[in-house]
Each structure stands twice: as C-alpha cells, then as structure tokens.
Design a protein around this motif. Structure first.
Motif, PDB file in Angstrom:
ATOM      1  N   PHE A  19       8.524   6.257   1.235  1.00  0.00           N
ATOM      2  CA  PHE A  19       9.353   5.097   1.569  1.00  0.00           C
ATOM      3  C   PHE A  19       9.375   4.113   0.398  1.00  0.00           C
ATOM      4  O   PHE A  19      10.431   3.621  -0.009  1.00  0.00           O
ATOM      5  N   ILE A  20       8.196   3.834  -0.160  1.00  0.00           N
ATOM      6  CA  ILE A  20       8.090   2.884  -1.285  1.00  0.00           C
ATOM      7  C   ILE A  20       8.735   3.471  -2.542  1.00  0.00           C
ATOM      8  O   ILE A  20       9.449   2.774  -3.262  1.00  0.00           O
ATOM      9  N   GLN A  21       8.501   4.773  -2.812  1.00  0.00           N
ATOM     10  CA  GLN A  21       9.061   5.415  -4.010  1.00  0.00           C
ATOM     11  C   GLN A  21      10.586   5.350  -4.040  1.00  0.00           C
ATOM     12  O   GLN A  21      11.180   5.220  -5.108  1.00  0.00           O
ATOM     13  N   ARG A  22      11.212   5.441  -2.878  1.00  0.00           N
ATOM     14  CA  ARG A  22      12.684   5.391  -2.829  1.00  0.00           C
ATOM     15  C   ARG A  22      13.201   3.993  -3.179  1.00  0.00           C
ATOM     16  O   ARG A  22      14.375   3.828  -3.477  1.00  0.00           O
ATOM     17  N   ARG A  23      12.340   2.997  -3.139  1.00  0.00           N
ATOM     18  CA  ARG A  23      12.765   1.615  -3.353  1.00  0.00           C
ATOM     19  C   ARG A  23      12.207   0.980  -4.630  1.00  0.00           C
ATOM     20  O   ARG A  23      12.697  -0.050  -5.069  1.00  0.00           O
ATOM     21  N   VAL A  24      11.182   1.590  -5.209  1.00  0.00           N
ATOM     22  CA  VAL A  24      10.550   1.040  -6.412  1.00  0.00           C
ATOM     23  C   VAL A  24      10.428   2.166  -7.426  1.00  0.00           C
ATOM     24  O   VAL A  24       9.894   3.229  -7.117  1.00  0.00           O
ATOM     25  N   SER A  25      10.896   1.947  -8.647  1.00  0.00           N
ATOM     26  CA  SER A  25      10.910   3.023  -9.635  1.00  0.00           C
ATOM     27  C   SER A  25       9.657   3.076 -10.524  1.00  0.00           C
ATOM     28  O   SER A  25       9.474   4.028 -11.256  1.00  0.00           O
ATOM     29  N   ASP A  26       8.802   2.079 -10.450  1.00  0.00           N
ATOM     30  CA  ASP A  26       7.608   2.031 -11.288  1.00  0.00           C
ATOM     31  C   ASP A  26       6.430   2.672 -10.545  1.00  0.00           C
ATOM     32  O   ASP A  26       5.996   2.146  -9.510  1.00  0.00           O
ATOM     33  N   PRO A  27       5.881   3.803 -11.046  1.00  0.00           N
ATOM     34  CA  PRO A  27       4.785   4.485 -10.339  1.00  0.00           C
ATOM     35  C   PRO A  27       3.554   3.602 -10.127  1.00  0.00           C
ATOM     36  O   PRO A  27       2.916   3.678  -9.071  1.00  0.00           O
ATOM     37  N   ALA A  28       3.222   2.767 -11.098  1.00  0.00           N
ATOM     38  CA  ALA A  28       2.062   1.881 -10.940  1.00  0.00           C
ATOM     39  C   ALA A  28       2.311   0.872  -9.827  1.00  0.00           C
ATOM     40  O   ALA A  28       1.426   0.597  -9.003  1.00  0.00           O
ATOM     41  N   ALA A  29       3.526   0.332  -9.773  1.00  0.00           N
ATOM     42  CA  ALA A  29       3.869  -0.628  -8.722  1.00  0.00           C
ATOM     43  C   ALA A  29       3.876   0.051  -7.362  1.00  0.00           C
ATOM     44  O   ALA A  29       3.456  -0.539  -6.359  1.00  0.00           O
ATOM     45  N   GLU A  30       4.342   1.309  -7.305  1.00  0.00           N
ATOM     46  CA  GLU A  30       4.350   2.057  -6.044  1.00  0.00           C
ATOM     47  C   GLU A  30       2.940   2.157  -5.480  1.00  0.00           C
ATOM     48  O   GLU A  30       2.703   1.916  -4.300  1.00  0.00           O
ATOM     49  N   GLU A  31       2.003   2.532  -6.349  1.00  0.00           N
ATOM     50  CA  GLU A  31       0.613   2.690  -5.906  1.00  0.00           C
ATOM     51  C   GLU A  31       0.030   1.351  -5.464  1.00  0.00           C
ATOM     52  O   GLU A  31      -0.656   1.269  -4.441  1.00  0.00           O
ATOM     53  N   ASP A  32       0.312   0.301  -6.228  1.00  0.00           N
ATOM     54  CA  ASP A  32      -0.171  -1.039  -5.859  1.00  0.00           C
ATOM     55  C   ASP A  32       0.375  -1.465  -4.500  1.00  0.00           C
ATOM     56  O   ASP A  32      -0.345  -2.030  -3.678  1.00  0.00           O
ATOM     57  N   LEU A  33       1.659  -1.199  -4.277  1.00  0.00           N
ATOM     58  CA  LEU A  33       2.273  -1.587  -3.011  1.00  0.00           C
ATOM     59  C   LEU A  33       1.683  -0.807  -1.838  1.00  0.00           C
ATOM     60  O   LEU A  33       1.456  -1.369  -0.764  1.00  0.00           O
ATOM     61  N   LEU A  34       1.411   0.476  -2.051  1.00  0.00           N
ATOM     62  CA  LEU A  34       0.808   1.274  -0.979  1.00  0.00           C
ATOM     63  C   LEU A  34      -0.577   0.716  -0.632  1.00  0.00           C
ATOM     64  O   LEU A  34      -0.914   0.578   0.546  1.00  0.00           O
ATOM     65  N   GLN A  35      -1.345   0.376  -1.649  1.00  0.00           N
ATOM     66  CA  GLN A  35      -2.676  -0.204  -1.400  1.00  0.00           C
ATOM     67  C   GLN A  35      -2.550  -1.552  -0.681  1.00  0.00           C
ATOM     68  O   GLN A  35      -3.330  -1.849   0.231  1.00  0.00           O
ATOM     69  N   GLU A  36      -1.559  -2.335  -1.094  1.00  0.00           N
ATOM     70  CA  GLU A  36      -1.324  -3.635  -0.456  1.00  0.00           C
ATOM     71  C   GLU A  36      -0.970  -3.457   1.020  1.00  0.00           C
ATOM     72  O   GLU A  36      -1.438  -4.213   1.882  1.00  0.00           O
ATOM     73  N   VAL A  37      -0.159  -2.456   1.318  1.00  0.00           N
ATOM     74  CA  VAL A  37       0.213  -2.180   2.709  1.00  0.00           C
ATOM     75  C   VAL A  37      -1.045  -1.884   3.521  1.00  0.00           C
ATOM     76  O   VAL A  37      -1.247  -2.432   4.608  1.00  0.00           O
ATOM     77  N   PHE A  38      -1.934  -1.035   2.989  1.00  0.00           N
ATOM     78  CA  PHE A  38      -3.122  -0.675   3.757  1.00  0.00           C
ATOM     79  C   PHE A  38      -4.132  -1.814   3.844  1.00  0.00           C
ATOM     80  O   PHE A  38      -4.878  -1.904   4.824  1.00  0.00           O
ATOM     81  N   LEU A  39      -4.130  -2.707   2.889  1.00  0.00           N
ATOM     82  CA  LEU A  39      -4.975  -3.904   3.021  1.00  0.00           C
ATOM     83  C   LEU A  39      -4.485  -4.768   4.181  1.00  0.00           C
ATOM     84  O   LEU A  39      -5.279  -5.275   4.979  1.00  0.00           O
ATOM     85  N   LYS A  40      -3.171  -4.904   4.289  1.00  0.00           N
ATOM     86  CA  LYS A  40      -2.606  -5.692   5.388  1.00  0.00           C
ATOM     87  C   LYS A  40      -2.821  -5.000   6.731  1.00  0.00           C
ATOM     88  O   LYS A  40      -3.069  -5.655   7.742  1.00  0.00           O
ATOM     89  N   VAL A  41      -2.720  -3.671   6.732  1.00  0.00           N
ATOM     90  CA  VAL A  41      -2.978  -2.917   7.958  1.00  0.00           C
ATOM     91  C   VAL A  41      -4.432  -3.124   8.371  1.00  0.00           C
ATOM     92  O   VAL A  41      -4.724  -3.391   9.545  1.00  0.00           O
ATOM     93  N   SER A  42      -5.331  -3.031   7.424  1.00  0.00           N
ATOM     94  CA  SER A  42      -6.752  -3.219   7.714  1.00  0.00           C
ATOM     95  C   SER A  42      -7.027  -4.603   8.296  1.00  0.00           C
ATOM     96  O   SER A  42      -7.798  -4.742   9.251  1.00  0.00           O
ATOM     97  N   ALA A  43      -6.383  -5.609   7.741  1.00  0.00           N
ATOM     98  CA  ALA A  43      -6.594  -6.980   8.205  1.00  0.00           C
ATOM     99  C   ALA A  43      -5.994  -7.229   9.586  1.00  0.00           C
ATOM    100  O   ALA A  43      -6.503  -8.064  10.333  1.00  0.00           O
ATOM    101  N   GLY A  44      -4.929  -6.512   9.937  1.00  0.00           N
ATOM    102  CA  GLY A  44      -4.244  -6.808  11.191  1.00  0.00           C
ATOM    103  C   GLY A  44      -4.350  -5.744  12.258  1.00  0.00           C
ATOM    104  O   GLY A  44      -3.771  -5.885  13.333  1.00  0.00           O
ATOM    105  N   LEU A  45      -5.093  -4.678  11.988  1.00  0.00           N
ATOM    106  CA  LEU A  45      -5.158  -3.553  12.923  1.00  0.00           C
ATOM    107  C   LEU A  45      -5.711  -3.957  14.284  1.00  0.00           C
ATOM    108  O   LEU A  45      -5.243  -3.471  15.317  1.00  0.00           O
ATOM    109  N   ASP A  46      -6.665  -4.857  14.312  1.00  0.00           N
ATOM    110  CA  ASP A  46      -7.264  -5.257  15.588  1.00  0.00           C
ATOM    111  C   ASP A  46      -6.294  -6.051  16.463  1.00  0.00           C
ATOM    112  O   ASP A  46      -6.509  -6.198  17.665  1.00  0.00           O
TER     113      ASP A  46
END
Length: 197
Positions: A19-46
């Motif tokens: 999903f992120i790769q289709r919207r962001v062309s920079d591989p480093a930014a893609e990985e950063d965004l995926l990690q950011e998504v999971f940080l937010k998931v971790s913070a809000g999962l409860d």
C-alpha cells in the motif's frame, strides 16, 4: 479477541508495505513509514474495540502516514551560481515615486479621493468606510472601485508600465518625451502604485 502486535505484523506488514510502495517512491521512506504505522498501532492497539475493524484501522493509519509524509516534505530548488542579486531601490527614488502617487490620489475628484485615502492609506475596510460616511456598503464599494479605476487611468495616461506574471508593476517610464509632470525621472514603481494599477 484483539490479536497481538506480532500477529498483526505477520498478517498485515506485507499488504501495508505494498500500500505504501504504491504511494511513495523512495524505498527508505517506505520502510520508515511502515515502521511509523506499527508504532502507532502499538500505541493504540488497546483502544481497538472490535477486531473486525482492524484492517480498516491499519490502512487508515497507513494512509494518514503517507499524507503526513508528503505534507512535511519541503521541496528545495538549488539557487543558480550565476544568480545576480539586484540592489534594492534607492530610498530617495522610492520616496519620490510615493510622493508622485500621493499627488495623483489628491488629484482625484473628492468622493473618490476620500475613498482611496481612507481605505488604501488609512486601512479602513470598506464596511468601516461606509459607516464613517453614513452611506450604504454597496455605495462605499462603488466609490472605492471607481476611485481605483480613475487612479489607474491617470497612471496609465502618465506612464507606460511593465508587469510581472502576477500582474504587479515593476517598471514604469513616462509616456511623454519630456517626462511626466507628476513623476520623478526614475525607473521603478512604488508598492502602493503596484497594488492599485
């Protein structure tokens, strides 16, 4: 039952990455965004009430992360080495142009002169101008508009202007060979004149 973060990672990390790769062309930014998504998931999962809403919630977080990524990116344009700095206009020239412009304003018929002076120079809104004179708002707007038009006609009769792509005057020269009786013999145009012309 709400799945654990590890279970969510195993099931959704690859679809989210795509999903992120289709919207962001920079591989480093893609990985950063995926990690950011999971940080937010971790913070809000409860706070996730229903496990059935998990996929929609994950992709909403990913979508917002991509939007924030583009919103915070600053595009920079390199400054050419050969860019020439222009000197600011001479203070004497600017003051002379402003004085000439004021003389033109004072040459307007009374109601229009008053409209321009109060709105353009004293900073009254057209509503405040109408209230001060005890006239209707449409009457005040009409006076300001006609005053600007008459002033523009006076300026264009006196001088020939060059405009930038935004419509701001940046150069003027007298139309008459002997010069304009109102204007000093200089190039340039005052800030006030460029707003009105």
């Amino acid at each position: 039952m709400t799945p654990t973060l590890e279970q969510i990672w195993h099931e959704f990390s690859e679809p989210l990455r795509q999903f992120i790769q289709r919207r962001v062309s920079d591989p480093a930014a893609e990985e950063d965004l995926l990690q950011e998504v999971f940080l937010k998931v971790s913070a809000g999962l409860d706070r996730l009430a229903e496990a059935s809403k998990l996929p929609g919630w994950l992709f909403l977080i990913a979508r917002n992360a991509v939007i924030d990524h583009y919103r915070t990116r600053k595009t920079t344009v390199p400054v050419p080495e050969d860019l020439v700095a222009t000197d600011p206009p001479d203070a004497g020239e600017t003051e002379a142009l402003n004085a000439a412009f004021r003389r033109m304003v004072h040459g307007l018929p009374g109601p229009y002169r008053e409209a321009i002076l109060l709105t353009e120079f004293e900073g009254l809104t057209q509503k405040e101008f109408a209230e001060r004179l005890g006239i209707s708002l449409s009457g005040a707007k009409s006076r300001v508009q006609r005053g600007r038009q008459k002033l523009k006609e006076m300026l264009l009769e006196c001088c020939r202007f060059e405009f930038d792509r935004r419509g701001h005057a940046f150069e003027c020269e007298p139309r008459r060979s002997g010069g304009c009786p109102e204007c000093p013999p200089v190039s340039g145009v005052s800030e006030s004149a460029s707003k009105t012309v």
